[in-house]
Design an enzyme around this catalytic site. Structure first.
Site, PDB file in Angstrom:
ATOM      1  N   GLY A  76     -14.599  -2.143 -26.616  1.00 28.24           N
ATOM      2  CA  GLY A  76     -14.063  -0.825 -26.956  1.00 28.24           C
ATOM      3  C   GLY A  76     -12.870  -0.880 -27.890  1.00 28.24           C
ATOM      4  O   GLY A  76     -12.763  -0.083 -28.833  1.00 28.24           O
ATOM      5  N   THR A  77     -11.984  -1.839 -27.664  1.00 23.75           N
ATOM      6  CA  THR A  77     -10.776  -1.920 -28.481  1.00 23.75           C
ATOM      7  C   THR A  77     -11.144  -2.181 -29.933  1.00 23.75           C
ATOM      8  O   THR A  77     -10.615  -1.530 -30.856  1.00 23.75           O
ATOM      9  CB  THR A  77      -9.834  -3.029 -27.942  1.00 23.75           C
ATOM     10  N   ASN A 155     -10.107   8.319 -19.654  1.00 20.14           N
ATOM     11  CA  ASN A 155     -10.181   7.223 -18.690  1.00 20.14           C
ATOM     12  C   ASN A 155      -9.327   7.438 -17.444  1.00 20.14           C
ATOM     13  O   ASN A 155      -9.635   6.928 -16.377  1.00 20.14           O
ATOM     14  CB  ASN A 155      -9.798   5.892 -19.345  1.00 20.14           C
ATOM     15  N   GLN A 183     -15.504   5.324 -21.732  1.00 16.78           N
ATOM     16  CA  GLN A 183     -15.628   5.640 -20.301  1.00 16.78           C
ATOM     17  C   GLN A 183     -16.910   6.404 -19.999  1.00 16.78           C
ATOM     18  O   GLN A 183     -17.404   6.361 -18.883  1.00 16.78           O
ATOM     19  CB  GLN A 183     -14.432   6.485 -19.839  1.00 16.78           C
ATOM     20  N   SER A 203     -18.250   0.282 -24.789  1.00 17.33           N
ATOM     21  CA  SER A 203     -17.909  -1.046 -24.287  1.00 17.33           C
ATOM     22  C   SER A 203     -18.745  -1.359 -23.051  1.00 17.33           C
ATOM     23  O   SER A 203     -18.764  -0.577 -22.097  1.00 17.33           O
ATOM     24  CB  SER A 203     -16.417  -1.056 -23.932  1.00 17.33           C
ATOM     25  N   HIS A 205     -18.625  -3.463 -20.505  1.00 16.63           N
ATOM     26  CA  HIS A 205     -18.139  -3.728 -19.134  1.00 16.63           C
ATOM     27  C   HIS A 205     -17.791  -2.457 -18.364  1.00 16.63           C
ATOM     28  O   HIS A 205     -17.530  -2.498 -17.165  1.00 16.63           O
ATOM     29  CB  HIS A 205     -16.955  -4.704 -19.144  1.00 16.63           C
ATOM     30  N   THR A 241     -21.038 -15.124 -35.655  1.00 17.98           N
ATOM     31  CA  THR A 241     -22.286 -15.371 -34.920  1.00 17.98           C
ATOM     32  C   THR A 241     -22.371 -14.435 -33.718  1.00 17.98           C
ATOM     33  O   THR A 241     -21.426 -14.326 -32.944  1.00 17.98           O
ATOM     34  CB  THR A 241     -22.328 -16.850 -34.470  1.00 17.98           C
ATOM     35  N   CYS A 328      -5.775  -0.410 -18.167  1.00 13.74           N
ATOM     36  CA  CYS A 328      -5.489  -1.156 -19.387  1.00 13.74           C
ATOM     37  C   CYS A 328      -3.989  -1.127 -19.660  1.00 13.74           C
ATOM     38  O   CYS A 328      -3.508  -1.693 -20.616  1.00 13.74           O
ATOM     39  CB  CYS A 328      -6.237  -0.554 -20.566  1.00 13.74           C
TER      40      CYS A 328
END
Ligand code: PLP
Length: 380
Positions: A76-77, A155, A183, A203, A205, A241, A328
């Site tokens: 996400g960042t 979030n 989120q 993102s 995760h 890669t 975060c």
């Protein structure tokens, strides 16, 4: 190293989620047997190459995008940095960017970094439910604004923003519209065409995929510069890669979560109601933050004359993982910028915690969380 989370209650799913076992299984072959570099033309790399192609198609299908509009990133960042800094591609020193006051720091700090290029950054106020009203955007937008970025869902408090209306206003002004959907992805139904967004960050995760991988959706024709220079990966836009196992895990997790959206929402509704009912029945003095239209399972509570940090640590001693504001930002013990922006009353603001339930939480977990809060707040 073993985890003791089995004995704990994990209720911090907005910080990160546990990897879906099916996503894990899908990833495994690409760590071992099928480890070929997806950019190599020989047949040994064929499975990695195909896996990358399939993952891109699955993700594009999940959000109504075209395959070539999906760019894999490290999360996400990175996606947020890329989207915000894309304003530099317009090479217009008179540019301005508008963001809401409750964006994640991946947006706020990316926007701030543009000031040294002479770019003006404007901040959109929110209501006390955390909503960016279309009239607020209308008031601030002008011809200099090249990019507007408003998150799909917050979030810390879970509020879902009126993205379609906001994107329409941006477009009428000739601005590009980005949304941080980190989120929201895998928690609510998302279609980039219905939302009308030009760019969208996600993102893995946060939706039961692996950490360190995400994607940026960029609508065909939107001007954007390459983010990482190097090889020809990701249509020469993001060199390096590809992390094939992570990308495969991300696509699998998103597909599974999207298939479960309806049952997820009704389960989260039940668990949220149970928690709030229990807290009321214990006579606790608290307010729930956010709007009616919010992310399933995201529960921000502010307890009167209490201390969120203290609650978090005492919950931890009882084996329960929750968060104060944004995970975060866990080193920052001040009242978060979101709680500040929505104007939570002073005697409640410091006592803010976020409980974010996920697909593996149960009624038993919620009963235990409620009881733990009662004990801590009533100092039993
Ligand atoms: N945007 C939002 C709304 C988030 O909640 C987060 C993480 O909490 C991020 C961006 C950053 O995502 P990542 O952890 O993948 O870098």
């Amino acid at each position: 190293m073993t985890s003791n989370i089995d004995k704990s209650i994990y209720a911090d799913n907005a910080a990160t989620t546990s990897l879906d076992p099916c996503a894990f299984e899908a990833m495994k072959p690409y760590f071992t047997g099928c480890y070929g570099n997806a950019s190599q033309p020989y047949s040994f790399s064929g499975s990695a190459r195909n896996a990358l192609k399939d993952a891109r198609r699955i993700i594009a299908d999940c959000i109504g995008a075209k395959e070539e509009e999906i760019f894999f990133t490290s999360g996400g960042t990175e996606s947020d940095n890329w989207a915000i800094k894309s304003v530099l591609a317009s090479k217009d020193v008179q540019s301005g960017v508008l963001v809401s006051k409750i964006e994640h720091h991946a947006i706020l700090n990316s926007a701030d970094s543009l000031r040294r290029f002479g770019i003006h950054i404007g901040y959109l106020d929110v209501t006390n439910e955390g909503i960016v009203l279309p009239e607020v955007l209308l008031k601030h937008i002008d011809q200099g604004i090249k990019l507007v970025s408003v998150m799909l869902a917050n979030n810390e408090i879970g509020t879902i923003e009126p993205i379609r209306e906001l994107a329409e206003i941006a477009h009428k002004n000739g601005s590009v519209f980005h949304t941080d959907a980190v989120q929201a992805m895998g928690h609510i139904d998302i279609n980039v065409n219905e939302l009308g967004v030009d760019m969208l960050s996600a993102s893995a995760h946060k939706f039961n995929g692996p950490k360190g991988v995400g994607f940026l959706y960029v609508r065909n024709g939107v001007p954007i510069d390459p983010f990482m220079n190097g090889g020809a990966q990701e249509h020469r836009m993001r060199a390096g890669t590809e992390n094939v196992p992570a990308i495969v895990g991300m696509a699998t997790a998103l597909r599974i979560n999207n298939e479960e959206l309806v049952s997820f929402k009704s389960k989260m509704n039940e668990l949220e109601t149970l928690l709030i009912d229990r807290l009321h029945s214990y006579g606790l003095d608290f307010v729930r933050n956010g709007a009616d239209s919010h992310l399933p399972g995201n529960i921000s509570l502010s307890f009167r004359n209490s201390d969120g940090e203290m609650i978090l640590h005492r919950m931890d001693l009882m084996g329960i993982c929750i968060s104060t504001g944004s995970a975060c930002d866990s080193k920052n013990t001040q009242i978060s910028h979101v709680i500040d922006a929505i104007g939570v009353a002073k005697d409640y603001a410091r006592g803010t915690i976020r409980i974010s339930l996920g697909k593996y939480n149960t009624q038993e977990h919620v009963e235990k969380i409620a009881l733990a809060l009662k004990k801590i707040i009533q100092r039993e």
